[in-house]
Design an enzyme around this catalytic site. Structure first.
Site, PDB file in Angstrom:
ATOM      1  N   SER A  98      51.440  65.087  85.045  1.00 54.44           N
ATOM      2  CA  SER A  98      52.445  64.113  85.397  1.00 54.44           C
ATOM      3  C   SER A  98      52.088  62.874  84.577  1.00 54.44           C
ATOM      4  O   SER A  98      51.263  62.145  84.333  1.00 54.44           O
ATOM      5  CB  SER A  98      52.353  63.925  86.856  1.00 54.44           C
ATOM      6  OG  SER A  98      53.190  62.746  87.304  1.00 54.44           O
ATOM      7  N   SER A  99      53.453  62.136  84.411  1.00 54.98           N
ATOM      8  CA  SER A  99      53.569  60.835  83.706  1.00 54.98           C
ATOM      9  C   SER A  99      52.759  59.903  84.678  1.00 54.98           C
ATOM     10  O   SER A  99      52.429  58.748  84.096  1.00 54.98           O
ATOM     11  CB  SER A  99      54.908  60.301  83.236  1.00 54.98           C
ATOM     12  OG  SER A  99      55.874  60.252  84.519  1.00 54.98           O
ATOM     13  N   CYS A 100      52.561  59.964  85.853  1.00 60.84           N
ATOM     14  CA  CYS A 100      51.930  58.955  86.536  1.00 60.84           C
ATOM     15  C   CYS A 100      50.435  58.991  86.424  1.00 60.84           C
ATOM     16  O   CYS A 100      49.936  58.183  86.790  1.00 60.84           O
ATOM     17  CB  CYS A 100      52.240  59.472  88.167  1.00 60.84           C
ATOM     18  SG  CYS A 100      51.401  60.837  88.888  1.00 60.84           S
ATOM     19  N   TYR A 130      47.482  61.164  93.950  1.00 62.64           N
ATOM     20  CA  TYR A 130      48.139  62.361  93.258  1.00 62.64           C
ATOM     21  C   TYR A 130      47.791  62.130  91.689  1.00 62.64           C
ATOM     22  O   TYR A 130      47.389  63.237  90.948  1.00 62.64           O
ATOM     23  CB  TYR A 130      49.577  62.082  93.465  1.00 62.64           C
ATOM     24  CG  TYR A 130      50.390  63.301  92.598  1.00 62.64           C
ATOM     25  CD1 TYR A 130      50.489  64.573  92.944  1.00 62.64           C
ATOM     26  CD2 TYR A 130      51.207  62.862  91.559  1.00 62.64           C
ATOM     27  CE1 TYR A 130      51.117  65.562  92.123  1.00 62.64           C
ATOM     28  CE2 TYR A 130      51.692  63.921  90.677  1.00 62.64           C
ATOM     29  CZ  TYR A 130      52.039  65.106  91.058  1.00 62.64           C
ATOM     30  OH  TYR A 130      52.573  66.209  90.165  1.00 62.64           O
ATOM     31  N   LYS A 163      45.678  64.796  89.156  1.00 63.34           N
ATOM     32  CA  LYS A 163      46.180  65.437  88.023  1.00 63.34           C
ATOM     33  C   LYS A 163      45.132  65.125  86.708  1.00 63.34           C
ATOM     34  O   LYS A 163      44.920  65.766  85.840  1.00 63.34           O
ATOM     35  CB  LYS A 163      47.549  64.745  87.596  1.00 63.34           C
ATOM     36  CG  LYS A 163      48.673  65.431  88.418  1.00 63.34           C
ATOM     37  CD  LYS A 163      48.700  66.950  88.169  1.00 63.34           C
ATOM     38  CE  LYS A 163      49.760  67.761  89.025  1.00 63.34           C
ATOM     39  NZ  LYS A 163      49.801  69.109  88.864  1.00 63.34           N
ATOM     40  N   PRO A 177      54.438  66.158  81.698  1.00 67.19           N
ATOM     41  CA  PRO A 177      55.971  65.839  81.825  1.00 67.19           C
ATOM     42  C   PRO A 177      56.429  64.504  82.374  1.00 67.19           C
ATOM     43  O   PRO A 177      55.908  63.699  83.148  1.00 67.19           O
ATOM     44  CB  PRO A 177      56.487  66.827  82.636  1.00 67.19           C
ATOM     45  CG  PRO A 177      55.292  67.362  83.511  1.00 67.19           C
ATOM     46  CD  PRO A 177      54.139  67.015  82.708  1.00 67.19           C
ATOM     47  N   THR A 178      57.709  64.182  82.095  1.00 66.32           N
ATOM     48  CA  THR A 178      58.214  62.941  82.756  1.00 66.32           C
ATOM     49  C   THR A 178      59.035  63.188  84.019  1.00 66.32           C
ATOM     50  O   THR A 178      58.485  64.372  84.631  1.00 66.32           O
ATOM     51  CB  THR A 178      59.410  62.054  81.868  1.00 66.32           C
ATOM     52  OG1 THR A 178      59.842  61.052  82.459  1.00 66.32           O
ATOM     53  CG2 THR A 178      60.643  63.161  81.614  1.00 66.32           C
ATOM     54  N   HIS A 220      61.692  63.394  94.981  1.00 66.80           N
ATOM     55  CA  HIS A 220      61.740  62.520  94.039  1.00 66.80           C
ATOM     56  C   HIS A 220      63.324  61.480  94.129  1.00 66.80           C
ATOM     57  O   HIS A 220      63.983  62.064  94.587  1.00 66.80           O
ATOM     58  CB  HIS A 220      61.471  63.119  92.837  1.00 66.80           C
ATOM     59  CG  HIS A 220      60.019  63.313  92.548  1.00 66.80           C
ATOM     60  ND1 HIS A 220      59.347  64.696  92.467  1.00 66.80           N
ATOM     61  CD2 HIS A 220      58.790  62.675  92.427  1.00 66.80           C
ATOM     62  CE1 HIS A 220      57.931  64.611  92.501  1.00 66.80           C
ATOM     63  NE2 HIS A 220      57.951  63.567  92.473  1.00 66.80           N
ATOM     64  N   ARG A 232      71.632  62.209  99.365  1.00 67.42           N
ATOM     65  CA  ARG A 232      72.225  61.052 100.229  1.00 67.42           C
ATOM     66  C   ARG A 232      73.359  60.518  99.753  1.00 67.42           C
ATOM     67  O   ARG A 232      74.154  60.347 100.862  1.00 67.42           O
ATOM     68  CB  ARG A 232      71.020  59.631  99.875  1.00 67.42           C
ATOM     69  CG  ARG A 232      69.891  59.876 100.238  1.00 67.42           C
ATOM     70  CD  ARG A 232      69.134  58.579 100.192  1.00 67.42           C
ATOM     71  NE  ARG A 232      69.399  57.684 101.053  1.00 67.42           N
ATOM     72  CZ  ARG A 232      68.994  56.285 101.122  1.00 67.42           C
ATOM     73  NH1 ARG A 232      68.106  56.032  99.903  1.00 67.42           N
ATOM     74  NH2 ARG A 232      69.667  55.569 101.880  1.00 67.42           N
TER      75      ARG A 232
END
Length: 316
Positions: free
Chosen positions: A108-110, A137, A141, A164-165, A180, A188
C-alpha cells in the site's frame, strides 16, 4: 506464467482480487484457484498449509487483506495489524514450503513516511515517521515486504512486492464508515441524491491531495510485473496524477448526479497532506495506466448502483 499455470488469487472477491481474476481470464489464463473465506480462512495457519499442500499453486497473487479508510484504520488498529500479518505470514511461508514459482505481494502507498518527498519514490521506504491514523496497517504491510525480501535472500525465492496507490472500481467496499474515500463519496452522494438532502459533509478541509487508480489497471500492472519483473525491490503502481479531495468530491458529485451543496468539516483530520507515487520505475518497465478518472468513476458508480438495486446494502 503459462495460460494453463495454476494461479492462486488470495482474496478473489475483494476489489483487487476480483480485478485480478477478471483480467487474468480476459488474458486467457484458465487455471485460476479461488477460495472464499468460508472455504479457506487465510488467518488459520493449519488450513492454509493444508490448502497449499493439496493444490500446489505455481503462482500466487497475495491480494487478501483487511483494509479500510481513515476512520477504520484509526479505530481498529489492532485488528488491522493482527489480521494482515497473519494472512501474510501464512501465505508467504506456505508458498515457500510448497515451491511456489513466484509470488506477488500487494502492499500500500501508506507504507511511505507521512512527509516523504513528493512524488514518493520507492527509496523513501523507512526514512521517516508514518501517518498515525493508519500506522498499524502500514507497519503490517511493511512487514510483508521485508518478509518477501527475506525469503528471497535466505531461500532464493522469487517474491516481488508492489505498492499500489488509492484504488477504486467494481467490488469496492461502500461501507459508510469503513470504506476508502472515493467509494465512501459515491455512497454518500447517492444517498443524498435519493433522499434529496441539501448538502453532503466531507471530512477535513478538502485540500489533501490524492492519487487514484482504477482496479483493473492495477490488475493489468500486477500481471505485467509477474511476467516481467524479478527483483526484491518494491515497485510503485499508480497513475502519476493527483487530485484534491475537494476536486474529487466535485467529480463524484457530478458522476452521481447529486445537485446539493458540498460542505467540509474542518474539525476532522485530512490524513496525509499529499500522496503521489513516483511511477518512473514502473513506466521504465513498459507499463502505464489506461482508465481516466472520469471513466473510472462512471464505471464504479454503475457497479455501486447494481449492488444497491439488488438490495446488497441496507438501503431499504
Amino acid at each position: 506464467m503459462q495460460k494453463t499455470s495454476k494461479i492462486f488469487v488470495a482474496g478473489h472477491r475483494g476489489l483487487v482480487g476480483s480485478a485480478l481474476v477478471r483480467t487474468l481470464e480476459t488474458q486467457g489464463f484458465i487455471n485460476i484457484i479461488k477460495r472464499t473465506h468460508a472455504e479457506l480462512d487465510l488467518q488459520n495457519q493449519a488450513a492454509v498449509e493444508s490448502f497449499f499442500e493439496t493444490e500446489k499453486p505455481e503462482y500466487v497473487f497475495l491480494s487478501a487483506a483487511k483494509v479500510g479508510g481513515i476512520y477504520a484504520n484509526n479505530t481498529y488498529p489492532a485488528e488491522f495489524a493482527y489480521s494482515n500479518m497473519q494472512i501474510q505470514c501464512n501465505i508467504v511461508n506456505s508458498s515457500h514450503k510448497n515451491n511456489v514459482k513466484k509470488l506477488l505481494f500487494l502492499g500500500s502507498s501508506c507504507i511511505y513516511p507521512k512527509y516523504a518527498p513528493q512524488p514518493m519514490n520507492e527509496s523513501s521506504l523507512l526514512t521517516g515517521p508514518l501517518e498515525e491514523t493508519n500506522k498499524a496497517y502500514a507497519l503490517a504491510k511493511i512487514s510483508g515486504i521485508v518478509m518477501c525480501q527475506s525469503y528471497n535472500r535466505q531461500y532464493g525465492t522469487n517474491y516481488i512486492s508492489v505498492m499500489p496507490t488509492n484504488l477504486f472500481g467494481p467490488n469496492d467496499n461502500y461501507h459508510p464508515e469503513n470504506s476508502h474515500v472515493l467509494p465512501a463519496l459515491i455512497r454518500r452522494f447517492h444517498e443524498a441524491k435519493i433522499n434529496k438532502a441539501p448538502n453532503v459533509t466531507i471530512w477535513g478541509t478538502g485540500s489533501a491531495l490524492r492519487e487514484f487508480l482504477y482496479a483493473d489497471d492495477l490488475a493489468d500492472a500486477c500481471i505485467y510485473l509477474m511476467q516481467n519483473y524479478d527483483d526484491s525491490e518494491i515497485v510503485n503502481i499508480g497513475s502519476g496524477e493527483e487530485v484534491s479531495i475537494k476536486h474529487l468530491a466535485m467529480m463524484v458529485k457530478e458522476g452521481v448526479g447529486y445537485e446539493g451543496e458540498i460542505k467540509f468539516d474542518t474539525s476532522k483530520p485530512d490524513g496525509t497532506p499529499r500522496k503521489l507515487l513516483d511511477c518512473t520505475k514502473l513506466h521504465g518497465l513498459g507499463w502505464k495506466h489506461k482508465v481516466s478518472m472520469k471513466e473510472g468513476i462512471a464505471k464504479a458508480y454503475q457497479d455501486f448502483l447494481g449492488r444497491w438495486n439488488s438490495g446488497e446494502f441496507s438501503n431499504k
